[in-house]
Design a protein around this motif. Structure first.
Motif, PDB file in Angstrom:
ATOM      1  N   ILE A 159       0.837  -1.208   0.000  1.00 45.85           N
ATOM      2  CA  ILE A 159       0.000   0.000   0.000  1.00 45.85           C
ATOM      3  C   ILE A 159       0.867   1.251   0.000  1.00 45.85           C
ATOM      4  N   THR A 160       1.919   1.252   0.812  1.00 48.75           N
ATOM      5  CA  THR A 160       2.798   2.423   0.889  1.00 48.75           C
ATOM      6  C   THR A 160       3.481   2.678  -0.444  1.00 48.75           C
ATOM      7  N   ARG A 161       3.989   1.623  -1.074  1.00 43.37           N
ATOM      8  CA  ARG A 161       4.679   1.781  -2.359  1.00 43.37           C
ATOM      9  C   ARG A 161       3.742   2.285  -3.449  1.00 43.37           C
ATOM     10  N   ARG A 162       2.527   1.760  -3.455  1.00 49.21           N
ATOM     11  CA  ARG A 162       1.610   2.085  -4.544  1.00 49.21           C
ATOM     12  C   ARG A 162       0.821   3.371  -4.310  1.00 49.21           C
ATOM     13  N   TYR A 163       0.427   3.593  -3.048  1.00 44.73           N
ATOM     14  CA  TYR A 163      -0.494   4.708  -2.786  1.00 44.73           C
ATOM     15  C   TYR A 163       0.062   5.794  -1.863  1.00 44.73           C
ATOM     16  N   GLY A 164       1.099   5.470  -1.084  1.00 47.98           N
ATOM     17  CA  GLY A 164       1.675   6.473  -0.193  1.00 47.98           C
ATOM     18  C   GLY A 164       1.260   6.293   1.258  1.00 47.98           C
ATOM     19  N   ILE A 165       1.944   7.057   2.139  1.00 54.04           N
ATOM     20  CA  ILE A 165       1.762   6.937   3.585  1.00 54.04           C
ATOM     21  C   ILE A 165       0.349   7.317   4.018  1.00 54.04           C
ATOM     22  N   LYS A 166      -0.201   8.377   3.442  1.00 55.61           N
ATOM     23  CA  LYS A 166      -1.529   8.828   3.871  1.00 55.61           C
ATOM     24  C   LYS A 166      -2.583   7.763   3.585  1.00 55.61           C
ATOM     25  N   ALA A 167      -2.473   7.108   2.431  1.00 55.39           N
ATOM     26  CA  ALA A 167      -3.409   6.038   2.097  1.00 55.39           C
ATOM     27  C   ALA A 167      -3.242   4.855   3.044  1.00 55.39           C
ATOM     28  N   LEU A 168      -2.004   4.606   3.491  1.00 54.92           N
ATOM     29  CA  LEU A 168      -1.767   3.536   4.457  1.00 54.92           C
ATOM     30  C   LEU A 168      -2.525   3.808   5.751  1.00 54.92           C
ATOM     31  N   GLY A 169      -2.479   5.047   6.213  1.00 50.78           N
ATOM     32  CA  GLY A 169      -3.216   5.413   7.422  1.00 50.78           C
ATOM     33  C   GLY A 169      -4.711   5.216   7.252  1.00 50.78           C
ATOM     34  N   TYR A 170      -5.227   5.640   6.113  1.00 50.29           N
ATOM     35  CA  TYR A 170      -6.658   5.483   5.820  1.00 50.29           C
ATOM     36  C   TYR A 170      -7.040   4.007   5.795  1.00 50.29           C
ATOM     37  N   ALA A 171      -6.206   3.185   5.146  1.00 48.89           N
ATOM     38  CA  ALA A 171      -6.494   1.753   5.043  1.00 48.89           C
ATOM     39  C   ALA A 171      -6.430   1.069   6.400  1.00 48.89           C
ATOM     40  N   ALA A 172      -5.440   1.444   7.217  1.00 48.06           N
ATOM     41  CA  ALA A 172      -5.281   0.811   8.532  1.00 48.06           C
ATOM     42  C   ALA A 172      -6.485   1.068   9.423  1.00 48.06           C
ATOM     43  N   VAL A 173      -6.985   2.300   9.399  1.00 43.48           N
ATOM     44  CA  VAL A 173      -8.158   2.640  10.212  1.00 43.48           C
ATOM     45  C   VAL A 173      -9.385   1.878   9.719  1.00 43.48           C
ATOM     46  N   ALA A 174      -9.555   1.804   8.398  1.00 38.44           N
ATOM     47  CA  ALA A 174     -10.706   1.096   7.832  1.00 38.44           C
ATOM     48  C   ALA A 174     -10.662  -0.393   8.166  1.00 38.44           C
ATOM     49  N   VAL A 175      -9.493  -0.988   8.062  1.00 37.57           N
ATOM     50  CA  VAL A 175      -9.347  -2.416   8.343  1.00 37.57           C
ATOM     51  C   VAL A 175      -9.609  -2.710   9.817  1.00 37.57           C
ATOM     52  N   ALA A 176      -9.138  -1.825  10.695  1.00 40.78           N
ATOM     53  CA  ALA A 176      -9.339  -2.040  12.130  1.00 40.78           C
ATOM     54  C   ALA A 176     -10.815  -2.019  12.505  1.00 40.78           C
ATOM     55  N   SER A 177     -11.612  -1.220  11.798  1.00 38.47           N
ATOM     56  CA  SER A 177     -13.028  -1.094  12.155  1.00 38.47           C
ATOM     57  C   SER A 177     -13.944  -2.009  11.346  1.00 38.47           C
ATOM     58  N   THR A 178     -13.543  -2.362  10.104  1.00 40.85           N
ATOM     59  CA  THR A 178     -14.423  -3.179   9.255  1.00 40.85           C
ATOM     60  C   THR A 178     -13.819  -4.520   8.862  1.00 40.85           C
ATOM     61  N   GLY A 179     -12.487  -4.642   8.961  1.00 37.71           N
ATOM     62  CA  GLY A 179     -11.822  -5.870   8.538  1.00 37.71           C
ATOM     63  C   GLY A 179     -11.566  -5.940   7.048  1.00 37.71           C
ATOM     64  N   ILE A 180     -11.903  -4.874   6.307  1.00 38.42           N
ATOM     65  CA  ILE A 180     -11.802  -4.881   4.841  1.00 38.42           C
ATOM     66  C   ILE A 180     -10.924  -3.725   4.372  1.00 38.42           C
ATOM     67  N   ILE A 181     -10.015  -4.001   3.434  1.00 31.52           N
ATOM     68  CA  ILE A 181      -9.214  -2.934   2.830  1.00 31.52           C
ATOM     69  C   ILE A 181     -10.103  -2.156   1.861  1.00 31.52           C
ATOM     70  N   PRO A 182     -10.212  -0.836   2.029  1.00 32.62           N
ATOM     71  CA  PRO A 182     -11.096  -0.048   1.164  1.00 32.62           C
ATOM     72  C   PRO A 182     -10.530   0.126  -0.239  1.00 32.62           C
ATOM     73  N   ASN A 183     -11.326   0.720  -1.118  1.00 34.50           N
ATOM     74  CA  ASN A 183     -10.910   1.010  -2.489  1.00 34.50           C
ATOM     75  C   ASN A 183      -9.923   2.173  -2.466  1.00 34.50           C
ATOM     76  N   LEU A 184      -8.642   1.867  -2.554  1.00 37.59           N
ATOM     77  CA  LEU A 184      -7.616   2.903  -2.428  1.00 37.59           C
ATOM     78  C   LEU A 184      -7.422   3.695  -3.717  1.00 37.59           C
ATOM     79  N   ASP A 185      -7.744   3.104  -4.860  1.00 38.82           N
ATOM     80  CA  ASP A 185      -7.682   3.872  -6.115  1.00 38.82           C
ATOM     81  C   ASP A 185      -8.650   5.053  -6.046  1.00 38.82           C
ATOM     82  N   LYS A 186      -9.855   4.768  -5.574  1.00 37.22           N
ATOM     83  CA  LYS A 186     -10.865   5.817  -5.437  1.00 37.22           C
ATOM     84  C   LYS A 186     -10.431   6.854  -4.406  1.00 37.22           C
ATOM     85  N   TYR A 187      -9.840   6.376  -3.309  1.00 42.39           N
ATOM     86  CA  TYR A 187      -9.390   7.284  -2.252  1.00 42.39           C
ATOM     87  C   TYR A 187      -8.311   8.235  -2.767  1.00 42.39           C
ATOM     88  N   VAL A 188      -7.295   7.692  -3.442  1.00 39.65           N
ATOM     89  CA  VAL A 188      -6.189   8.519  -3.943  1.00 39.65           C
ATOM     90  C   VAL A 188      -6.685   9.515  -4.981  1.00 39.65           C
TER      91      VAL A 188
END
Length: 421
Positions: free
Chosen positions: A38-67
């Motif tokens: 995630i860090t290599r492809r989308y960057g640190i900020k997206a990693l933070g967004y993904a980590a929070v989403a996974v902790a609360s839902t268990g699912i990695i969100p659509n990071l292409d849409k997020y970026v």
């Protein structure tokens, strides 16, 4: 009749399985490979967004849409805010800080008119430095504990009086209430040009180092006498620990882990999710839940940046901050059980349950002994200087008013009011 019993047993098993799955989802975190990818492809900020989403839902969100939404927001934004924080995705699983949500909500609710560049993981500042950079205009938004913020903006300490608040609900009820705007937030705005946004956190415990592994459970102030304790730079905490017979040693948060490892200090004060999130539980033998002061951390916005926005966007910022504080309160409860382990119903795989550290939960009577020895009213001479300082800034009897608030909120259920309305 046997058929009914069998059906009930099956339903019970099914419900238990659902609860077990729910706990596993709550405990889900990104593995190392996912973090790297995630860090290599989308960057640190997206990693933070993904980590929070996974902790609360268990699912990695659509990071292409997020970026894509981040890029669109940044390019079209009329107001661009730089947000520095020590928070990192890994620690945020424990902290439930709401910082990532705050940044995202401001952008989304403003339809891209406001962009937030989140500089997390201590990239540009640690706690006190974040406050200094917001005060000087280098950053627009920062975060720090209320005690560390007080080294730059002294009135931040107005909520930190030792042995004043009964627990987490009381301090959060105050921070959600219009009374916090009247007696606290407005003073921070007027005195320091800081708009206090949302808070996260818990009550502070005393964590004893590994030399206390073979000692009995600490439940009285006398058992702490002579111990060297790491404190933040707060005069209040220095007064409190001295009144217990301890030897306070100010240490920056980033130096605390090594201080506990090396024995420079025998103990430290912090709140449970911070101890778990930053690895302090592994160098602690006992967590004594004195709950002596709020361990709460705000996000704060420079008034100069806030005042440039039209009223409708200022409302967006407030609404986003309220959402973030609501999330921090609610997710903090879940985290205390499923991830940290200091809650009322900790799971077996939570941090407190996995490490050798003992969780010492004091009775009301045992906690009262700490208040009798270390409370403000028992040590008025120690607090005369800081009371005078805060009264001068606030223009009222700060301790007196905060005590009224704490007493009035004791035992009340959480009421998530919108403090600015």
């Amino acid at each position: 009749m046997p058929e009914i019993i069998i059906a009930i047993n099956k339903l019970s098993i099914k419900n238990n399985q659902k609860n077990s799955i729910g706990r596993k989802i709550m405990n889900r975190k990104l593995n190392q490979t996912e973090e790297i990818n995630i860090t290599r492809r989308y960057g640190i900020k997206a990693l933070g967004y993904a980590a929070v989403a996974v902790a609360s839902t268990g699912i990695i969100p659509n990071l292409d849409k997020y970026v894509l939404s981040e890029a669109n927001a940044a390019s079209s934004a009329k107001f661009k805010l730089r947000f520095g924080t020590i928070i990192a995705p890994k620690a945020d699983r424990y902290l439930a800080s709401g910082m990532y949500h705050l940044a995202k909500a401001i952008q989304e609710k403003s339809d891209g008119e406001v962009s937030v560049q989140l500089l997390d993981k201590n990239q540009v500042c640690a706690e006190t430095a974040c406050a200094k950079k917001v005060a000087s205009g280098v950053l627009d938004i920062g975060s720090a504990s209320s005690t560390n913020l007080s080294l730059v903006a002294a009135f931040s300490n107005a909520i930190d009086w030792p042995m004043l608040w009964a627990g987490r609900d009381e301090i959060f009820n105050f921070l959600f209430s219009p009374e916090s705007e009247k007696h606290y937030r407005s003073i921070m705005r007027k005195a320091y040009g800081m708009e206090m946004l949302h808070y996260y956190g818990d009550m502070r415990s005393i964590f004893m180092g590994l030399k206390y592994s073979d000692k009995g459970d600490i439940k009285t102030p006398g058992e702490l006498k002579g111990a060297k304790i790491r404190i933040s730079g707060s005069e209040m905490f220095q007064n409190f620990t001295q009144s217990l017979g301890m030897n306070p040693i100010p240490l920056a948060w980033v130096e605390t882990l090594e201080g506990m490892k090396s024995g420079v200090v025998d103990a430290m004060e912090t709140f449970p999710s911070a101890a778990a999130g930053y690895g302090m539980t592994k160098v602690s033998a006992q967590a004594v839940d004195v709950n002596f002061s709020p361990g709460v951390c705000p996000a704060f916005l420079a008034s100069k940046s806030f005042d440039k926005m039209p009223g409708r966007l200022q409302e967006v910022v407030y609404e986003s901050a309220w959402e973030a504080q609501k999330l921090a309160y609610e997710e903090g409860i879940k985290s205390s059980n499923a991830i940290v382990g200091n809650g009322e119903a900790p799971t077996a795989d939570s941090e407190y349950q996995k490490v050798p550290m003992r969780d010492i939960r004091l009775t009301d009577g045992e906690r009262a002994a700490f208040a009798d020895l270390g409370g403000v009213e028992k040590n008025m001479n120690l607090y005369s200087s800081i009371r005078s300082q805060l009264d001068k800034i606030g223009g009222y009897d700060v301790y007196g008013v905060m005590k009224e608030q704490a007493d009035g909120l004791k035992g009340k259920s959480i009421d998530m009011q919108k403090w600015w309305t």
